[in-house]
Design an enzyme around this catalytic site. Sequence first.
Site, PDB file in Angstrom:
ATOM      1  N   SER A   1      32.121  33.791  25.567  1.00  0.00           N
ATOM      2  CA  SER A   1      32.298  32.586  24.755  1.00  0.00           C
ATOM      3  C   SER A   1      33.162  31.567  25.475  1.00  0.00           C
ATOM      4  O   SER A   1      34.067  31.925  26.243  1.00  0.00           O
ATOM      5  CB  SER A   1      32.969  32.959  23.425  1.00  0.00           C
ATOM      6  OG  SER A   1      33.396  31.808  22.729  1.00  0.00           O
TER       7      SER A   1
ATOM      8  N   TYR B   1      39.521  36.395  18.490  1.00  0.00           N
ATOM      9  CA  TYR B   1      38.119  36.379  18.913  1.00  0.00           C
ATOM     10  C   TYR B   1      38.020  36.110  20.413  1.00  0.00           C
ATOM     11  O   TYR B   1      37.328  36.817  21.148  1.00  0.00           O
ATOM     12  CB  TYR B   1      37.351  35.308  18.131  1.00  0.00           C
ATOM     13  CG  TYR B   1      35.958  35.059  18.662  1.00  0.00           C
ATOM     14  CD1 TYR B   1      34.958  36.004  18.504  1.00  0.00           C
ATOM     15  CD2 TYR B   1      35.656  33.875  19.329  1.00  0.00           C
ATOM     16  CE1 TYR B   1      33.673  35.779  19.003  1.00  0.00           C
ATOM     17  CE2 TYR B   1      34.376  33.639  19.819  1.00  0.00           C
ATOM     18  CZ  TYR B   1      33.396  34.591  19.660  1.00  0.00           C
ATOM     19  OH  TYR B   1      32.140  34.371  20.157  1.00  0.00           O
TER      20      TYR B   1
END
Length: 332
Positions: A128, A153
């Site tokens: 990501s 995350y």
Amino acid sequence: MTILLTGIAGFIGHALAKRLLARGERIIGIDNLNDYYDPAIKKARLADLQEFDDILTLHQLDFADMAALEAAMANDEFDHIVHLGAQAGVRYSLENPAAYVQSNLVGHANMLELARTRQTKHMVYASSSSVYGHAKTMPLSVNNRVDHPVSLYAATKKADELMSETYAHLYGLPMTGLRFFTVYGPWGRPDMAPWKFTKAILAGETIPVFNHGKLKRDFTYIDDIVAGIIATLDQPPADNDAEKPGGSFARHAIYNIGNNQPVELMHFIEIIADACGRKANMEMLPMQAGDVYETYADISDISRDFGYSPQTPLEKGMPNFVTWYKRFYNIV
């Protein structure tokens, strides 16, 4: 190829599966259909793949459960893995960190073990753009240090890259990590801004605008993301001791997949409002914890190695999404 694809009922997983199945690849799909967002959307994505039932096998399971994963795979043969499944969402990681540890850390380690024991020819996995945190230098390059994540995350995605590097180094496992930049388009995720803003504008509701609109995002259309995944899937990193993008000398490369065109949040909202034919009502709010100020992908590595070139500007992609959204919910 026969490809084991995790997260097949997810936004990117569904789009990738449809493209690969259409070109005749066999897919073994895994998804646990969890309720992080409405499972009905995930089931609708799977229903959209029904025409390929002859070359598609589905398993509903949690890949963080190693016993369940091994049992399901006992009679399945595959030569490639695309690991897209994960607990998504930056903001939800502040509320439920355990879900991220289980899915993104334990689950990723399980997939690495499966790839190792099956001697998989190539494993492509989702990272990501969140790993870059509050980076000061733009555009964001895979050769930048990413040691200061601003959300759990992001930390789990960086940890996935580190675990993958270890498996590439110790076991010679060919690995490619892809740092996705704000993916949007038809069949998108309802927890992301394109969906939430479209829903609010069409309903006449107020949009929360964080950091008073002073944010930029490198919005990447789903078709461009899928094109990048397939390009890398077809060509695993070479076994030549040369340095790969991301800095590895093992068979492990890391690439950004973005649009290389950051857009200001206010312009993004304007494009959605125009596509909806409605006015956007906005509430200006301070910066939200865990968020980043700007994303801007340096795609020079993936462009050089695979000829990757995003084809869809936001001005075309967002109207495509709004049209799909209206059709999906039967909005006239």
